[in-house]
Design a protein around this motif. Structure first.
Motif, PDB file in Angstrom:
ATOM      1  N   MET A   1     -10.438   9.076  32.710  1.00 16.53           N
ATOM      2  CA  MET A   1     -11.729   9.359  33.333  1.00 16.53           C
ATOM      3  C   MET A   1     -12.154  10.815  33.218  1.00 16.53           C
ATOM      4  O   MET A   1     -13.343  11.126  33.156  1.00 16.53           O
ATOM      5  CB  MET A   1     -11.707   8.931  34.800  1.00 16.53           C
ATOM      6  CG  MET A   1     -13.097   8.849  35.414  1.00 16.53           C
ATOM      7  SD  MET A   1     -13.071   8.458  37.168  1.00 16.53           S
ATOM      8  CE  MET A   1     -12.504   6.793  37.210  1.00 16.53           C
ATOM      9  N   PHE A   2     -11.190  11.746  33.180  1.00 18.12           N
ATOM     10  CA  PHE A   2     -11.560  13.160  33.107  1.00 18.12           C
ATOM     11  C   PHE A   2     -12.154  13.543  31.747  1.00 18.12           C
ATOM     12  O   PHE A   2     -12.793  14.576  31.631  1.00 18.12           O
ATOM     13  CB  PHE A   2     -10.363  14.043  33.456  1.00 18.12           C
ATOM     14  CG  PHE A   2     -10.098  14.078  34.932  1.00 18.12           C
ATOM     15  CD1 PHE A   2     -11.042  14.596  35.805  1.00 18.12           C
ATOM     16  CD2 PHE A   2      -8.924  13.576  35.467  1.00 18.12           C
ATOM     17  CE1 PHE A   2     -10.825  14.621  37.183  1.00 18.12           C
ATOM     18  CE2 PHE A   2      -8.699  13.585  36.838  1.00 18.12           C
ATOM     19  CZ  PHE A   2      -9.654  14.113  37.684  1.00 18.12           C
TER      20      PHE A   2
ATOM     21  N   GLU B   1     -18.558  15.419  37.588  1.00 18.21           N
ATOM     22  CA  GLU B   1     -19.328  14.926  36.441  1.00 18.21           C
ATOM     23  C   GLU B   1     -18.632  13.695  35.844  1.00 18.21           C
ATOM     24  O   GLU B   1     -19.272  12.680  35.545  1.00 18.21           O
ATOM     25  CB  GLU B   1     -19.434  16.051  35.393  1.00 18.21           C
ATOM     26  CG  GLU B   1     -20.114  15.637  34.103  1.00 18.21           C
ATOM     27  CD  GLU B   1     -19.839  16.644  32.967  1.00 18.21           C
ATOM     28  OE1 GLU B   1     -20.409  16.451  31.895  1.00 18.21           O
ATOM     29  OE2 GLU B   1     -19.054  17.604  33.159  1.00 18.21           O
ATOM     30  N   ALA B   2     -17.310  13.794  35.700  1.00 19.07           N
ATOM     31  CA  ALA B   2     -16.546  12.686  35.111  1.00 19.07           C
ATOM     32  C   ALA B   2     -16.680  11.414  35.957  1.00 19.07           C
ATOM     33  O   ALA B   2     -16.904  10.318  35.433  1.00 19.07           O
ATOM     34  CB  ALA B   2     -15.070  13.084  34.988  1.00 19.07           C
ATOM     35  N   VAL B   3     -16.560  11.570  37.279  1.00 20.04           N
ATOM     36  CA  VAL B   3     -16.651  10.408  38.164  1.00 20.04           C
ATOM     37  C   VAL B   3     -18.077   9.842  38.155  1.00 20.04           C
ATOM     38  O   VAL B   3     -18.281   8.624  38.187  1.00 20.04           O
ATOM     39  CB  VAL B   3     -16.199  10.788  39.594  1.00 20.04           C
ATOM     40  CG1 VAL B   3     -16.455   9.650  40.573  1.00 20.04           C
ATOM     41  CG2 VAL B   3     -14.698  11.144  39.590  1.00 20.04           C
ATOM     42  N   SER B   4     -19.083  10.724  38.050  1.00 15.79           N
ATOM     43  CA  SER B   4     -20.475  10.249  38.085  1.00 15.79           C
ATOM     44  C   SER B   4     -20.822   9.408  36.857  1.00 15.79           C
ATOM     45  O   SER B   4     -21.766   8.615  36.883  1.00 15.79           O
ATOM     46  CB  SER B   4     -21.443  11.430  38.193  1.00 15.79           C
ATOM     47  OG  SER B   4     -21.511  12.106  36.944  1.00 15.79           O
ATOM     48  N   LEU B   5     -20.077   9.576  35.757  1.00 16.61           N
ATOM     49  CA  LEU B   5     -20.381   8.831  34.529  1.00 16.61           C
ATOM     50  C   LEU B   5     -19.713   7.455  34.484  1.00 16.61           C
ATOM     51  O   LEU B   5     -19.996   6.657  33.589  1.00 16.61           O
ATOM     52  CB  LEU B   5     -19.961   9.646  33.303  1.00 16.61           C
ATOM     53  CG  LEU B   5     -20.913  10.785  32.933  1.00 16.61           C
ATOM     54  CD1 LEU B   5     -20.318  11.652  31.839  1.00 16.61           C
ATOM     55  CD2 LEU B   5     -22.274  10.249  32.509  1.00 16.61           C
ATOM     56  N   VAL B   6     -18.824   7.176  35.442  1.00 14.87           N
ATOM     57  CA  VAL B   6     -18.091   5.893  35.415  1.00 14.87           C
ATOM     58  C   VAL B   6     -19.029   4.674  35.379  1.00 14.87           C
ATOM     59  O   VAL B   6     -18.773   3.734  34.623  1.00 14.87           O
ATOM     60  CB  VAL B   6     -17.082   5.812  36.595  1.00 14.87           C
ATOM     61  CG1 VAL B   6     -16.496   4.417  36.727  1.00 14.87           C
ATOM     62  CG2 VAL B   6     -15.968   6.831  36.388  1.00 14.87           C
ATOM     63  N   PRO B   7     -20.133   4.640  36.161  1.00 17.72           N
ATOM     64  CA  PRO B   7     -21.011   3.462  36.094  1.00 17.72           C
ATOM     65  C   PRO B   7     -21.605   3.211  34.703  1.00 17.72           C
ATOM     66  O   PRO B   7     -22.073   2.116  34.420  1.00 17.72           O
ATOM     67  CB  PRO B   7     -22.115   3.791  37.111  1.00 17.72           C
ATOM     68  CG  PRO B   7     -21.468   4.751  38.059  1.00 17.72           C
ATOM     69  CD  PRO B   7     -20.538   5.567  37.218  1.00 17.72           C
ATOM     70  N   LYS B   8     -21.578   4.244  33.817  1.00 16.02           N
ATOM     71  CA  LYS B   8     -22.085   4.051  32.454  1.00 16.02           C
ATOM     72  C   LYS B   8     -21.008   3.484  31.533  1.00 16.02           C
ATOM     73  O   LYS B   8     -21.285   3.160  30.367  1.00 16.02           O
ATOM     74  CB  LYS B   8     -22.615   5.372  31.900  1.00 16.02           C
ATOM     75  CG  LYS B   8     -23.880   5.868  32.618  1.00 16.02           C
ATOM     76  CD  LYS B   8     -24.516   7.014  31.854  1.00 16.02           C
ATOM     77  CE  LYS B   8     -25.955   7.267  32.286  1.00 16.02           C
ATOM     78  NZ  LYS B   8     -26.083   7.734  33.666  1.00 16.02           N
TER      79      LYS B   8
ATOM     80  N   VAL C   1      -8.220   8.857  46.282  1.00 11.10           N
ATOM     81  CA  VAL C   1      -8.732  10.121  45.732  1.00 11.10           C
ATOM     82  C   VAL C   1     -10.016   9.860  44.937  1.00 11.10           C
ATOM     83  O   VAL C   1     -10.965  10.648  44.998  1.00 11.10           O
ATOM     84  CB  VAL C   1      -7.641  10.822  44.885  1.00 11.10           C
ATOM     85  CG1 VAL C   1      -8.218  11.987  44.090  1.00 11.10           C
ATOM     86  CG2 VAL C   1      -6.523  11.327  45.797  1.00 11.10           C
ATOM     87  N   LEU C   2     -10.063   8.739  44.220  1.00 13.62           N
ATOM     88  CA  LEU C   2     -11.300   8.396  43.508  1.00 13.62           C
ATOM     89  C   LEU C   2     -12.454   8.235  44.515  1.00 13.62           C
ATOM     90  O   LEU C   2     -13.570   8.717  44.278  1.00 13.62           O
ATOM     91  CB  LEU C   2     -11.123   7.104  42.697  1.00 13.62           C
ATOM     92  CG  LEU C   2     -12.374   6.627  41.951  1.00 13.62           C
ATOM     93  CD1 LEU C   2     -12.915   7.703  41.012  1.00 13.62           C
ATOM     94  CD2 LEU C   2     -12.079   5.342  41.168  1.00 13.62           C
ATOM     95  N   ALA C   3     -12.180   7.587  45.648  1.00 14.17           N
ATOM     96  CA  ALA C   3     -13.223   7.399  46.669  1.00 14.17           C
ATOM     97  C   ALA C   3     -13.701   8.753  47.207  1.00 14.17           C
ATOM     98  O   ALA C   3     -14.895   8.944  47.457  1.00 14.17           O
ATOM     99  CB  ALA C   3     -12.697   6.517  47.803  1.00 14.17           C
ATOM    100  N   LEU C   4     -12.783   9.718  47.373  1.00 15.84           N
ATOM    101  CA  LEU C   4     -13.173  11.047  47.863  1.00 15.84           C
ATOM    102  C   LEU C   4     -14.115  11.726  46.867  1.00 15.84           C
ATOM    103  O   LEU C   4     -15.120  12.331  47.252  1.00 15.84           O
ATOM    104  CB  LEU C   4     -11.936  11.925  48.097  1.00 15.84           C
ATOM    105  CG  LEU C   4     -11.037  11.528  49.277  1.00 15.84           C
ATOM    106  CD1 LEU C   4      -9.735  12.315  49.254  1.00 15.84           C
ATOM    107  CD2 LEU C   4     -11.748  11.733  50.604  1.00 15.84           C
ATOM    108  N   TYR C   5     -13.790  11.636  45.566  1.00 12.20           N
ATOM    109  CA  TYR C   5     -14.684  12.215  44.549  1.00 12.20           C
ATOM    110  C   TYR C   5     -16.011  11.450  44.498  1.00 12.20           C
ATOM    111  O   TYR C   5     -17.081  12.037  44.414  1.00 12.20           O
ATOM    112  CB  TYR C   5     -14.040  12.143  43.159  1.00 12.20           C
ATOM    113  CG  TYR C   5     -12.900  13.107  42.917  1.00 12.20           C
ATOM    114  CD1 TYR C   5     -12.903  14.385  43.476  1.00 12.20           C
ATOM    115  CD2 TYR C   5     -11.824  12.756  42.110  1.00 12.20           C
ATOM    116  CE1 TYR C   5     -11.868  15.274  43.238  1.00 12.20           C
ATOM    117  CE2 TYR C   5     -10.780  13.641  41.863  1.00 12.20           C
ATOM    118  CZ  TYR C   5     -10.802  14.897  42.430  1.00 12.20           C
ATOM    119  OH  TYR C   5      -9.774  15.768  42.197  1.00 12.20           O
TER     120      TYR C   5
END
Length: 441
Positions: free
Chosen positions: A102-103, A187-194, A128-132
């Motif tokens: 993911m990073f 930024e990395a976490v925000s792109l997961v839905p794509k 930790v993913l939920a926190l980000y």
């Protein structure tokens, strides 16, 4: 495509070995930097997994420990071009899916442009993913940025699926030096839905509330694939290692296994106290150490064994191990749970801090050694350590018995999840089925 660090490469390689063992028709190309190819080449791998390389992101003499933010920045910016060139060179057919750490957020764009589905692979806990993922809530509630030394005990109690957590137990990326890389992680976490799929390296039953809440807010299929540790190798009989023979000769649950991780270290003053404290406790130990090995051997004499490396999961599952002193990396945490041992936690950085909180407060299978966070770390003295280790390894104490009972319970949960028909086993099959179907269309 793993992030080039030990704690990221190992779980992804374990996933590849599991996938490769499920279906002979699955062909996997595992992309590593040249430095890592050298380190991985001795590790046996299935015939349907092959390595491909991209150049190192930083000269290895700089090392990632020397400039952690610089290394993160390089991994997130310098690998894309060589990766795309590698894709162009691959023999057909084109990949049916790219599984990426993911990073390495740029992979999402690469896959989407080339019409190749991408699966985001998360190597830390679901918590930790939920926190980000819900970081904006921390900002809205005025708890970021926070001075940990002053507000460390304030509670964050509005993150979906996460029990109340002290500011001091948030990942260190939320304060101090960690802020240098925070924007990259967000930024990395925000792109997961794509991406098209999300793989969590967690046992569903251990983080059920968190995973359920992530499923509600992340709009792509989510698979909880289990611990992604080498549990499939436990039956291999390689008992010729000296440390295994030594463990075989020790009483049940009598040995403390100590490993502070492979990468970031603690101060020399604290290390000296830990070595003296363990020695003064009189407890038997198996200690994995590189730099300090000779100092530990000299100081501790005959009570234990010091090795530069060991098969950690095999050790943690050995009947003579009675506890695990750990830095609380997520892989080590999952291996300790799978081994069914209680923990002494000494976290140092990033997600190790919340992992320690999960172990001690949520699962109740460990005690904290480290005191204070951020700049406020207090030296834990040898007297404190000796007393703590003695109490921790006392098999007769009531609190110890309760902690060991809980640890055995979580061990059974983990093993059930990874066995036939368990939650992890089922999700891995579902992932294979889904990528096969999308490819056939």
């Amino acid at each position: 495509m793993p992030y080039p660090g030990r704690g990221h490469i190992n779980p992804m390689m374990n996933l590849c070995k599991i996938l490769a063992s499920r279906k002979d028709q699955i062909a996997i190309t595992f992309v590593v930097t040249e430095e890592w190819l050298g380190l991985l080449s001795f590790d046996p791998k299935p015939a349907n997994v092959r390595f491909a390389t991209v150049p190192n992101v930083v000269p290895s003499e700089i090392g990632r420990g020397a400039d952690f933010p610089g290394f993160v920045e390089a991994a997130m910016t310098k690998l894309q071009e060589p990766f795309e060139q590698l894709l162009d060179r691959l023999e057909p057919p084109k990949p049916s899916v790219i599984v990426y750490d993911m990073f390495l957020a740029w992979v999402v764009g690469v896959g989407n442009r080339r019409n190749i589905p991408v699966a985001s692979f998360w190597t830390m806990s679901a918590s930790v993913l939920a926190l980000y993922h819900h970081f904006d809530l921390v900002v809205q509630n005025g708890q970021f940025p926070a001075d940990v030394s002053e507000r460390g005990n304030e509670l964050v109690e509005y993150i979906p699926g996460i029990p109340p957590t002290r500011i001091a137990d948030l990942p260190t990326i939320f304060y101090g030096d960690g802020l240098k890389v925070l924007h990259r992680a967000l930024e990395a976490v925000s792109l997961v839905p794509k991406a098209q799929y999300l793989l969590l390296t967690s046992v569903y039953e251990l983080e059920a509330h968190t995973i359920d809440s992530l499923r509600k807010t992340i709009p792509i299929p989510l698979y909880s694939i289990g611990p992604a540790i080498p549990y499939f190798k436990l039956e291999d009989n390689d008992n010729d290692n000296n440390y295994v023979q030594w463990l075989n000769s020790q009483p049940k649950s009598s040995v403390l296994y100590i490993s502070q991780g492979s990468f970031l270290s603690i101060s020399k003053a604290q290390m000296d106290e830990i070595i003296a404290g363990v020695k003064n406790s009189g407890v038997r130990f198996l200690w994995v150490a590189r730099g300090e090995a000779s100092q530990i051997k000299e100081a501790c004499g005959g009570e234990g064994v010091v090795v530069p490396w060991c098969d950690q999961l095999k050790v943690l599952c050995h009947p003579s191990i009675g506890g695990f002193w750990t830095h609380c990396g997520w892989n080590s945490t999952k291996e300790g749970v799978f081994g069914g041992v209680p923990f002494l936690t000494y976290p140092i950085v990033v997600d190790q801090i919340p992992n320690s909180k999960i172990i001690v407060d949520d699962w109740k299978i460990g005690w904290k050694v480290r005191k204070g966070m951020g700049e406020e770390v207090h030296l834990v003295t040898r007297e404190e350590i000796a007393g703590l280790v003695q109490r921790f390894m006392d098999l007769e104490s009531e609190e110890g018995k309760e902690m060991r009972r809980r640890a055995k319970e979580l061990r059974e949960v983990s093993r059930k999840a990874t066995s036939k028909g368990g939650s992890a086993d089922t999700d891995i099959d579902a992932f294979i089925r889904d990528i096969s179907q999308s490819f056939n269309h």
